[in-house]
Design a protein around this motif. Structure first.
Motif, PDB file in Angstrom:
ATOM      1  N   GLY A 216      40.916  43.326  27.932  1.00 26.24           N
ATOM      2  CA  GLY A 216      41.035  41.924  28.313  1.00 26.24           C
ATOM      3  C   GLY A 216      41.154  41.750  29.813  1.00 26.24           C
ATOM      4  O   GLY A 216      40.520  40.861  30.412  1.00 26.24           O
ATOM      5  N   HIS A 219      37.856  42.625  31.504  1.00 29.14           N
ATOM      6  CA  HIS A 219      36.911  41.522  31.333  1.00 29.14           C
ATOM      7  C   HIS A 219      37.145  40.428  32.377  1.00 29.14           C
ATOM      8  O   HIS A 219      36.199  39.835  32.913  1.00 29.14           O
ATOM      9  CB  HIS A 219      37.053  40.926  29.927  1.00 29.14           C
ATOM     10  N   LEU A 220      38.415  40.161  32.695  1.00 30.91           N
ATOM     11  CA  LEU A 220      38.748  39.117  33.657  1.00 30.91           C
ATOM     12  C   LEU A 220      38.566  39.553  35.105  1.00 30.91           C
ATOM     13  O   LEU A 220      38.103  38.772  35.943  1.00 30.91           O
ATOM     14  CB  LEU A 220      40.204  38.673  33.452  1.00 30.91           C
ATOM     15  N   ARG A 347      44.579  39.089  23.028  1.00 31.06           N
ATOM     16  CA  ARG A 347      43.295  38.428  22.775  1.00 31.06           C
ATOM     17  C   ARG A 347      43.303  36.977  23.260  1.00 31.06           C
ATOM     18  O   ARG A 347      42.370  36.222  22.987  1.00 31.06           O
ATOM     19  CB  ARG A 347      42.952  38.500  21.287  1.00 31.06           C
ATOM     20  N   ASP A 348      44.353  36.594  23.956  1.00 28.05           N
ATOM     21  CA  ASP A 348      44.514  35.228  24.426  1.00 28.05           C
ATOM     22  C   ASP A 348      44.437  35.208  25.956  1.00 28.05           C
ATOM     23  O   ASP A 348      45.228  35.868  26.634  1.00 28.05           O
ATOM     24  CB  ASP A 348      45.872  34.683  23.940  1.00 28.05           C
ATOM     25  N   LYS A 349      43.495  34.440  26.500  1.00 28.97           N
ATOM     26  CA  LYS A 349      43.277  34.435  27.950  1.00 28.97           C
ATOM     27  C   LYS A 349      44.507  33.957  28.698  1.00 28.97           C
ATOM     28  O   LYS A 349      44.886  34.531  29.736  1.00 28.97           O
ATOM     29  CB  LYS A 349      42.071  33.564  28.294  1.00 28.97           C
ATOM     30  N   LYS A 350      45.155  32.897  28.208  1.00 33.62           N
ATOM     31  CA  LYS A 350      46.344  32.385  28.887  1.00 33.62           C
ATOM     32  C   LYS A 350      47.427  33.456  28.960  1.00 33.62           C
ATOM     33  O   LYS A 350      48.114  33.612  29.972  1.00 33.62           O
ATOM     34  CB  LYS A 350      46.874  31.145  28.165  1.00 33.62           C
ATOM     35  N   LEU A 352      46.953  36.722  29.029  1.00 30.94           N
ATOM     36  CA  LEU A 352      46.550  37.743  29.991  1.00 30.94           C
ATOM     37  C   LEU A 352      46.764  37.253  31.428  1.00 30.94           C
ATOM     38  O   LEU A 352      47.132  38.036  32.308  1.00 30.94           O
ATOM     39  CB  LEU A 352      45.090  38.130  29.764  1.00 30.94           C
ATOM     40  N   LEU A 353      46.547  35.967  31.663  1.00 34.55           N
ATOM     41  CA  LEU A 353      46.779  35.416  33.002  1.00 34.55           C
ATOM     42  C   LEU A 353      48.265  35.468  33.353  1.00 34.55           C
ATOM     43  O   LEU A 353      48.634  35.811  34.485  1.00 34.55           O
ATOM     44  CB  LEU A 353      46.266  33.981  33.069  1.00 34.55           C
TER      45      LEU A 353
END
Length: 425
Positions: A216, A219-220, A347-350, A352-353
């Motif tokens: 993740g 990917h970012l 699996r959650d973008k928020k 990972l941020l």
């Protein structure tokens, strides 16, 4: 084809056998086996001869015959004599917990270093278990095969001694090759350290979601999103340490490593063999311990990870505890608990941020905000600052380019002679 096995364990005083047997079943599955029956015996202490009591050994023999299963997996590391006696009396092929984990490791490594480490661990495990009859499971280097052609006791013992010498020589050769490889890895790590780029290592229990977290983040922030690491919902899905460089929008960079997962009662042979692989964790500026918060035994998993890190000498590296799989646990996410813990989903973008911000606050503590006046003749410095620092403002003066940037202490020292003003963070 999946092999059917019986799993068995002793319920000893002050032991959580349910958790241990669940983990054993997961290890069996990871080794392409199916646990068709589970057998438990309650004892104050193991039988020194057969580990289980005589009545339970008879029961195991009868069970194997009735369901046509030929392999018994035991939730403990057995002595060589216990394996031999248990096989003779139960008529089953016996794998202890250590042997099972070594089988899994033997089938998984990809890098040459990991393959060497696993083979050394296997051979060290096999050495005291060599015998002149009966089968050995891990590979064909046992004396069970080598000594089959001898009929008298003396000849068999001579062959056994030869096998031991051969294996010891093989271990010595592998250790020598591994030492050279470890030296090369240490040189590579030293070169990375000299760049001033901080390093962060993901550690934790196997199958906690370290690889998913790494993928993740790659990917970012990764340069090559195709450099994903292997992930699968299985114990020990990957054994190789992977390192990826992350570059954030403010141009800060770090090296992120995904290390081999831990498991309770990890064989001491593997603790020793994988110390060099886990050197990424030992040399890191920050550890992120990934925990599967959806597992009811996650607190025991945290303890296992902490114990293993302590055993390999990783005791002084700062750590964030990241409670992953919050979506499966049905708890709120992403959330912080102070500045040391986060609950999230890989699996959650928020999520990972938020994890990224937490990591950055820990590893980029020495950064400064400063303004430099760079002569027009030093265009390469302008290019460097734009590519490697967080440029906040650019203005053109009569005698050069004025740049305000957030940058590392190393870069600050490098360009200090062009300094105009500084604001320390």
């Amino acid at each position: 084809m999946t092999e059917k096995v019986i799993i068995a364990g002793l319920e000893l005083p002050n032991q959580d056998l349910d958790y241990a047997m669940q983990e054993l079943a997961a290890l069996v599955e990871a080794n392409n086996m199916e646990a068709t029956e589970k057998v438990i015996q309650k004892l104050d202490r193991p039988n020194p001869a057969t580990y289980f009591g005589s009545g339970k050994v008879t029961e195991l023999h009868e069970l194997g015959t009735s369901i046509d299963v030929h392999t018994l997996v035991v939730n403990a590391e057995l002595s060589p004599s216990q394996i031999r006696n248990l096989e003779q009396e139960s008529k089953l092929s016996v794998i202890d917990r250590t042997g099972l984990i070594l089988e899994i490791f033997a089938n998984r490594p990809q890098s040459r270093e990991a393959k060497l480490q696993v083979e050394i661990a296997k051979l060290n495990y096999q050495m005291p278990r060599l015998r002149t009859s009966s089968s050995q499971r891990l590979d064909q280097q046992s004396a069970g095969d080598a000594g089959g052609g001898y009929t008298n006791r003396g000849a068999g013992e001579t062959k056994l001694e030869m096998n031991r010498r051969t294996i010891q020589q093989r271990i010595n050769n592998l250790n020598h090759e591994l030492k050279e490889m470890t030296t090369s890895s240490a040189v590579q790590r030293k070169k990375r350290d000299q760049t001033g780029i901080p390093s962060v290592a993901l550690v934790g229990y196997t199958n906690a979601g370290k690889s998913t977290t790494m993928n993740g983040l790659v990917h970012l922030y990764g340069k090559d999103d195709d450099k994903q690491v292997f992930e699968k919902n299985m114990l020990f899905a990957t054994l190789d340490t992977s390192v990826r460089q992350l570059t954030f929008p403010d141009q800060k960079q770090l090296l992120l490593s995904d290390t081999v997962g831990f498991v309770s009662n990890l064989p001491h042979q593997l603790i020793k063999a994988f110390r060099s692989t886990l050197a990424e964790a030992a040399q890191a500026d920050l550890l992120v311990q990934v925990v599967d918060v959806s597992d009811p035994h996650f607190r025991e998993m945290i303890q296992t990870t902490n114990d293993t890190l302590r055993e390999i000498g990783v005791t002084k590296v700062p750590m964030i505890v990241a409670f992953n799989k919050a979506d499966l646990a049905g708890v709120d996410y992403p959330t912080f608990e102070g500045n040391e813990e986060i609950t999230y989903s890989a699996r959650d973008k928020k999520s990972l941020l938020m994890l990224t911000n937490m990591i950055k606050q820990k590893v980029f503590t020495g950064y400064r905000e400063a303004t430099f006046l760079i002569p027009f003749s030093e265009g390469q410095i302008i290019d460097y600052l734009n590519q490697h620092t967080n440029v906040l403002k650019t203005a053109y003066q009569e005698n050069g380019t004025e740049i305000t940037a957030e940058l590392s202490s190393e870069d600050y020292q490098r360009y200090q002679k062009y300094l105009v003003t500084e604001v320390e963070n």
